[in-house]
Motif scaffolding. Structure first.
Motif, PDB file in Angstrom:
ATOM      1  N   HIS A   1       3.311   6.935  -7.239  1.00 48.33           N
ATOM      2  CA  HIS A   1       2.544   8.173  -7.388  1.00 48.33           C
ATOM      3  C   HIS A   1       2.761   8.754  -8.782  1.00 48.33           C
ATOM      4  O   HIS A   1       3.707   8.400  -9.485  1.00 48.33           O
ATOM      5  CB  HIS A   1       2.921   9.205  -6.313  1.00 48.33           C
ATOM      6  N   THR A   2       1.863   9.652  -9.172  1.00 50.58           N
ATOM      7  CA  THR A   2       1.988  10.333 -10.446  1.00 50.58           C
ATOM      8  C   THR A   2       2.596  11.713 -10.229  1.00 50.58           C
ATOM      9  O   THR A   2       2.592  12.244  -9.116  1.00 50.58           O
ATOM     10  CB  THR A   2       0.618  10.487 -11.126  1.00 50.58           C
ATOM     11  N   LYS A   3       3.095  12.296 -11.286  1.00 44.35           N
ATOM     12  CA  LYS A   3       3.663  13.633 -11.218  1.00 44.35           C
ATOM     13  C   LYS A   3       2.612  14.632 -10.739  1.00 44.35           C
ATOM     14  O   LYS A   3       1.493  14.652 -11.233  1.00 44.35           O
ATOM     15  CB  LYS A   3       4.177  14.049 -12.598  1.00 44.35           C
ATOM     16  N   GLY A   4       2.973  15.430  -9.723  1.00 45.04           N
ATOM     17  CA  GLY A   4       2.065  16.441  -9.207  1.00 45.04           C
ATOM     18  C   GLY A   4       1.062  15.934  -8.191  1.00 45.04           C
ATOM     19  O   GLY A   4       0.199  16.689  -7.734  1.00 45.04           O
ATOM     20  N   ALA A   5       1.183  14.660  -7.794  1.00 47.92           N
ATOM     21  CA  ALA A   5       0.219  14.100  -6.830  1.00 47.92           C
ATOM     22  C   ALA A   5       0.316  14.808  -5.487  1.00 47.92           C
ATOM     23  O   ALA A   5      -0.663  14.928  -4.755  1.00 47.92           O
ATOM     24  CB  ALA A   5       0.458  12.600  -6.660  1.00 47.92           C
ATOM     25  N   PHE A   6       1.523  15.270  -5.137  1.00 47.35           N
ATOM     26  CA  PHE A   6       1.723  16.072  -3.931  1.00 47.35           C
ATOM     27  C   PHE A   6       2.915  16.992  -4.175  1.00 47.35           C
ATOM     28  O   PHE A   6       3.540  16.951  -5.250  1.00 47.35           O
ATOM     29  CB  PHE A   6       1.922  15.203  -2.684  1.00 47.35           C
ATOM     30  N   THR A   7       3.237  17.821  -3.238  1.00 50.34           N
ATOM     31  CA  THR A   7       4.201  18.910  -3.449  1.00 50.34           C
ATOM     32  C   THR A   7       5.523  18.450  -4.037  1.00 50.34           C
ATOM     33  O   THR A   7       6.041  19.050  -4.976  1.00 50.34           O
ATOM     34  CB  THR A   7       4.472  19.636  -2.111  1.00 50.34           C
ATOM     35  N   ASP A   8       6.105  17.373  -3.493  1.00 50.25           N
ATOM     36  CA  ASP A   8       7.430  16.938  -3.942  1.00 50.25           C
ATOM     37  C   ASP A   8       7.389  15.894  -5.056  1.00 50.25           C
ATOM     38  O   ASP A   8       8.437  15.342  -5.418  1.00 50.25           O
ATOM     39  CB  ASP A   8       8.214  16.376  -2.752  1.00 50.25           C
ATOM     40  N   ALA A   9       6.207  15.614  -5.590  1.00 44.24           N
ATOM     41  CA  ALA A   9       6.085  14.609  -6.653  1.00 44.24           C
ATOM     42  C   ALA A   9       6.395  15.253  -8.000  1.00 44.24           C
ATOM     43  O   ALA A   9       5.498  15.671  -8.742  1.00 44.24           O
ATOM     44  CB  ALA A   9       4.685  13.993  -6.644  1.00 44.24           C
TER      45      ALA A   9
ATOM     46  N   ARG B   1       6.424   7.946 -10.213  1.00 47.26           N
ATOM     47  CA  ARG B   1       7.307   7.014  -9.518  1.00 47.26           C
ATOM     48  C   ARG B   1       6.607   5.680  -9.306  1.00 47.26           C
ATOM     49  O   ARG B   1       5.454   5.635  -8.874  1.00 47.26           O
ATOM     50  CB  ARG B   1       7.724   7.580  -8.165  1.00 47.26           C
ATOM     51  N   ALA B   2       7.307   4.610  -9.619  1.00 41.84           N
ATOM     52  CA  ALA B   2       6.742   3.274  -9.420  1.00 41.84           C
ATOM     53  C   ALA B   2       6.865   2.873  -7.961  1.00 41.84           C
ATOM     54  O   ALA B   2       7.887   3.109  -7.326  1.00 41.84           O
ATOM     55  CB  ALA B   2       7.477   2.265 -10.297  1.00 41.84           C
ATOM     56  N   GLY B   3       5.797   2.291  -7.425  1.00 42.88           N
ATOM     57  CA  GLY B   3       5.822   1.800  -6.052  1.00 42.88           C
ATOM     58  C   GLY B   3       6.431   0.414  -5.967  1.00 42.88           C
ATOM     59  O   GLY B   3       6.761  -0.214  -6.981  1.00 42.88           O
ATOM     60  N   ARG B   4       6.568  -0.074  -4.735  1.00 42.49           N
ATOM     61  CA  ARG B   4       7.225  -1.376  -4.539  1.00 42.49           C
ATOM     62  C   ARG B   4       6.410  -2.530  -5.130  1.00 42.49           C
ATOM     63  O   ARG B   4       6.978  -3.512  -5.593  1.00 42.49           O
ATOM     64  CB  ARG B   4       7.476  -1.613  -3.050  1.00 42.49           C
TER      65      ARG B   4
END
Length: 453
Positions: free
Chosen positions: A220-228, A232-235
């Motif tokens: 996900h990218t920064k700010g994509a949801f509340t706790d982002a 962050r790189a996915g698996r």
């Protein structure tokens, strides 16, 4: 004084190099400039930058990207793991896909917006650090890697199959009961594949909350949801060029199955909150103790996803069907745990070994390992006898096996087993599921089906 991360810029346009240098130096990075891939190869022979920014077109033409693709192909053949971000003013979908398939980590279209440029650089450097830490951990643990041990004819045939499949990029589905060693086999396949120098990323699908599925797998990218709070790189990204192991895939909810299927079909995905398409370059190994064909008939698992993950299906036999392997495995576990707990001289008595061979091992290799770890810990001398194993006696085992079951329907038997497992574990559903040899999610489905509370 800390050393600045080094960026190699491969670009023949002086103005573009100058614009890139301004941004990179503002980010606290060191920059080395070369004008073409030939100069880049010379530089890389003696230096290892953290990131390469690669223009795709030079002297040949200004649109095809063939020179950039050739450089990517060379780096792939050399086994270079430095992330490469491809750049061109003439981007098109086919060129992007080709570049990603040859190992490019991302793609920038010129002229770029500085915000997008900075985002890509920061993300790739962060991902590179995570990958290096992951590989460092794998190397540190390499000495503790669990070997695949066998003596039985059944396992010999299975390993002969794996020797043929491992070097390929085919998707493999590992099936078998809980504790037979599916994760160990998955690592063996990775270690014997052409991707062995790249990451092996393992994900237990049963432990991922449904609402975080996309973030965990695709990032996900920064700010994509509340706790982002940061990118962050996915698996899939972490496993780039390596192997992605999806354990307990039979527990995946239908809604998430369709999202996984899309990636496997198109080899493309988008991180949550991003409109940038990433290319999934991984070798997929899946594992389950569930009967997927049965789940398909019950509309709980997608048939098209099943076909995608099982180019080859390998069923790992339970330990009770290969008693010839028990002595070999037992000696390995005693040596491993003996070294760990400072009891290097421990060994099994013939009576203890005979008792191990008479047991039917419902928990398979995992149960054997746990039992012998306990026996090593409790041993007061160098010899481990039947009394240190704390197992049922052979006569009890035979008696238990010979007891006749009442003739009832399968559904009635299943309800009785679930009720008994919950009673034996004081209502602990995780322990009850393990006792029954199913996942926690599968247990919940049956509780709902039979309206058991």
């Amino acid at each position: 004084m800390s050393v600045k991360p080094l960026i190699l810029l491969v670009e023949d346009n002086r103005e573009v190099r100058l614009a890139a240098r301004f941004v990179l130096e503002d980010l606290g990075l060191a920059v080395e400039e070369v004008e073409n891939p030939v100069q880049a190869l010379t530089f890389l022979a003696q230096n290892k930058p953290k990131l390469i920014l690669l223009d795709m077109n030079f002297e040949l033409d200004s649109t095809s990207g063939q020179e950039g693709l050739k450089f990517l192909r060379q780096q792939q053949q050399l086994g270079n793991t430095t992330p490469i971000v491809a750049m061109t003013a003439w981007s098109h979908t086919e060129l992007v896909v080709q570049a990603m398939q040859l190992g490019a980590a991302d793609f920038l279209e010129k002229p770029w917006k500085n915000q997008r440029f900075e985002q890509v650089i920061r993300y790739q450097l962060q991902l590179s650090d995570l990958t290096n830490k992951n590989q460092g951990l794998q190397h540190a643990l390499a000495g503790d890697a669990k070997p695949v041990l066998w003596r039985s004819k059944t396992m010999k045939q299975l390993m002969e199959q794996l020797e043929v499949m491992a070097p390929t990029d085919a998707n493999i589905l590992l099936t078998g009961e809980n504790g037979v060693g599916k994760s160990i086999i998955a690592q063996w396949i990775h270690q014997h594949s052409h991707r062995s120098t790249h990451p092996f990323i393992s994900v237990n699908m049963a432990t991922i909350p449904e609402q975080l599925f996309e973030s965990e797998l695709f990032g996900h990218t920064k700010g994509a949801f509340t706790d982002a709070k940061s990118d962050r790189a996915g698996r899939f990204k972490l496993a780039n060029l390596g192997t992605l192991f999806l354990d307990e895939i039979g527990t995946l909810p239908l809604a998430q199955q369709s999202k996984l299927l899309r990636v496997l079909e198109s080899r493309e995905y988008e991180p949550v909150g991003s409109s940038t398409t990433e290319v999934a370059n991984v070798r997929l190994i899946s594992a389950t103790n569930a009967k997927l064909e049965q789940l398909i008939s019950q509309a709980e698992f997608r048939q098209d996803l099943f076909y995608r993950i099982n180019t080859f299906t390998i069923e790992i036999p339970p330990l009770r069907t290969r008693p010839e392997d028990i002595e070999l495995l037992a000696k390995h576990f005693i040596k491993t745990h003996g070294n760990r707990y400072g009891k290097n001289e421990c060994s099994l008595t013939p009576a203890a070994l005979n008792q191990l061979k008479l047991y039917d091992w419902p928990g398979n290799t995992r149960e054997l390992g746990h039992l012998l770890e306990r026996a090593v810990l409790l041993a007061q001398t160098d010899e481990i006898g039947p009394e240190q194993l704390h197992m049922s006696t052979p006569s009890q085992l035979t008696q238990n096996h010979s007891e006749a079951l009442p003739l009832i329907t399968l559904e009635q038997a299943e309800q009785q087993l679930i009720t008994q497992a919950l009673n034996n574990t004081a209502g602990n559903k995780q322990q009850a599921a393990e006792l029954l040899g199913i996942t926690k999610q599968a247990l919940y489905r049956r509780l709902e089906k039979y309206e058991l509370n």
